[in-house]
Design an enzyme around this catalytic site. Structure first.
Site, PDB file in Angstrom:
ATOM      1  N   GLU A 158       0.825  -1.236  -0.061  1.00 20.68           N
ATOM      2  CA  GLU A 158      -0.008   0.066  -0.182  1.00 20.68           C
ATOM      3  C   GLU A 158       0.927   1.355  -0.064  1.00 20.68           C
ATOM      4  OE1 GLU A 158      -2.677  -0.672   3.454  1.00 20.68           O
ATOM      5  OE2 GLU A 158      -3.697  -2.347   2.350  1.00 20.68           O
ATOM      6  N   GLU A 263      -6.125 -10.853  -1.750  1.00 26.39           N
ATOM      7  CA  GLU A 263      -6.621 -10.797  -0.438  1.00 26.39           C
ATOM      8  C   GLU A 263      -8.304 -10.724  -0.815  1.00 26.39           C
ATOM      9  OE1 GLU A 263      -5.419  -7.484   2.187  1.00 26.39           O
ATOM     10  OE2 GLU A 263      -3.371  -7.829   1.477  1.00 26.39           O
TER      11      GLU A 263
HETATM   12  C1  GLA Z   1      -4.841  -4.862   4.015  1.00 26.81           C
HETATM   13  C2  GLA Z   1      -3.733  -5.715   4.514  1.00 26.81           C
HETATM   14  C3  GLA Z   1      -4.133  -7.115   5.245  1.00 26.81           C
HETATM   15  C4  GLA Z   1      -5.363  -6.769   6.049  1.00 26.81           C
HETATM   16  C5  GLA Z   1      -6.357  -6.353   5.267  1.00 26.81           C
HETATM   17  C6  GLA Z   1      -7.602  -6.136   6.299  1.00 26.81           C
HETATM   18  O1  GLA Z   1      -5.375  -5.256   2.764  1.00 26.81           O
HETATM   19  O2  GLA Z   1      -2.537  -5.927   3.337  1.00 26.81           O
HETATM   20  O3  GLA Z   1      -3.057  -7.285   5.692  1.00 26.81           O
HETATM   21  O4  GLA Z   1      -4.962  -6.136   7.264  1.00 26.81           O
HETATM   22  O5  GLA Z   1      -6.001  -4.951   5.107  1.00 26.81           O
HETATM   23  O6  GLA Z   1      -7.607  -7.124   7.235  1.00 26.81           O
END
Ligand code: GLA
Length: 377
Positions: A158, A263
């Site tokens: 991020e 994710e």
């Molecule tokens: C982000 C992070 C993850 C996690 C998600 C939500 O996407 O990369 O590690 O914390 O948020 O749980």
């Protein structure tokens, strides 16, 4: 008779419904074999053995794992000079025992990183060299410990804002723009064979995609050892469109990196705010209209979710040459982070397995997409 009763007893002991025998179900990992790995993010209860039910689902369904929290800086390196490898060791052992592709998550991020990382012993901001040294030591220690065992690392998480510019994090402010390249170099030095990824959310949005393309192009041009880009995939029912996702995957893959969905979950609950990203620092107060399904998901919504998952997996399958892995952020709806973000205490339904560990219609839809593709071959 005995052959039926014994598995039934095992299911009851694991807390699984009798018709949810993980051995009898088709599996995601087999359905997508030869296309991409299918993974799940695990919380500690799964790999320490305290959640036997979810562990069985993971073993039956997935061939890749990511740790939800135990390798984040605040957990693995909570104080200067003190590392806690107890849970990460168990995580890696679980993956090895079950022959899974083991992912490390995450080395350099602005969240879940203690304040001390950016300060000296007196609480004054660290300078560039000192922070680079701290980053180097952390990466060398953590990546080095699992060299050859953790096969891919989310190196930087991020780093981009929604407008595509670099996020103003302490990493950027103290070290400067090359903190990203340095993180990759340090990770490569610690394990030259590990795959190294940049991971972010909202990549199908134009401005962010543009920023990501610029960033990856620059890193590649400088010879930075980046192997892949993770699309986090915290998606909604109406966002992103399949076309935007398709275009974003094409654009990133063209840069000569692997793409992975890292994710994945799909939020069916009403939006708590205008914002659609996945900024973990946000928090909205619980109100009944934001939690419409506290006692179960109506069938009409189940079916919509199934269709939405099928649409997304059709896009992933189309890009199977470029996509190496699709990982869900969690195992069942019961433990998803979306029960507590951006509103604490909601009943959320974002994954393929329900609160009882049962496969949802969305699971069948995802399997069907893979089978449809095999039939068409
Ligand atoms: C982000 C992070 C993850 C996690 C998600 C939500 O996407 O990369 O590690 O914390 O948020 O749980």
């Amino acid at each position: 008779m005995r052959s039926i009763i014994v598995p039934l007893i095992i299911l009851v002991a694991l807390g699984l419904p009798a018709d949810a025998d993980p051995q009898q179900q088709p599996s995601l990992k087999d359905a997508y074999k030869g296309r991409f790995l299918v993974g799940a993010a695990l919380n500690a209860s799964v790999f320490t053995g305290s959640d036997a039910r979810d562990a069985e689902i993971v073993k039956a369904q997935f061939n890749a794992i990511t740790p939800e929290n135990v390798l984040k800086w605040e957990k693995v390196h909570p104080e200067p000079g003190r590392y806690d490898f107890d849970l990460p060791d168990q995580y890696v052992a679980f993956g090895e025992k079950n022959h899974m592709f083991i992912v490390g998550h995450t080395l350099v991020w602005h969240q879940q990183t203690p304040k001390w990382v950016f300060e000296d012993a007196k609480g004054n901001p660290l300078g560039r060299d000192a922070l680079l040294k701290r980053m180097h030591d952390h990466i060398a220690t953590v990546v080095g410990r699992y060299k050859g065992r953790i096969k891919g690392w989310d190196v930087v998480n991020e780093a981009l804002d929604d407008d595509g510019t670099l996020r103003q994090t302490p990493w950027l402010k103290i070290i400067g723009e090359d903190y990203i390249a340095k993180a990759f170099e340090f990770a490569h030095e610690a394990d030259p064979k590990a795959e190294l990824y940049y991971n972010d959310y909202s990549l199908p949005n134009k401005a962010k995609l543009h920023g990501a393309i610029e960033l990856i192009r620059k890193l590649k041009a400088e010879g930075v050892p980046i192997t892949g880009v993770g699309f986090q995939g915290h998606y909604k029912m109406d966002w992103p469109s399949a076309d935007d996702l398709d275009a974003a995957i094409t654009a990133i893959a063209k840069l000569g990196v692997k793409v992975m969905i890292t994710e994945l979950d799909i939020d069916v609950l009403p939006p708590a705010m205008q914002y659609r990203g996945a900024d973990v620092s946000l928090n909205v107060k619980l109100q009944p209209q934001l939690n419409p399904y506290p006692n179960g998901l109506p069938d009409s919504v189940q079916q919509k979710l199934a269709k939405r998952y099928a649409d997304l997996f059709r896009v992933f399958l189309k890009h199977r040459e470029d996509i190496s892995r699709v990982t869900f952020w969690g195992v069942t709806d019961a433990s998803s982070w979306l029960n507590n973000w951006p509103v604490k205490g909601r009943t959320s339904y974002p994954l393929l397995f329900d609160r009882d560990g049962r496969a949802k219609p969305a699971f069948d839809a995802v399997i069907k997409v893979a089978r449809g593709a095999s039939a068409a071959k």
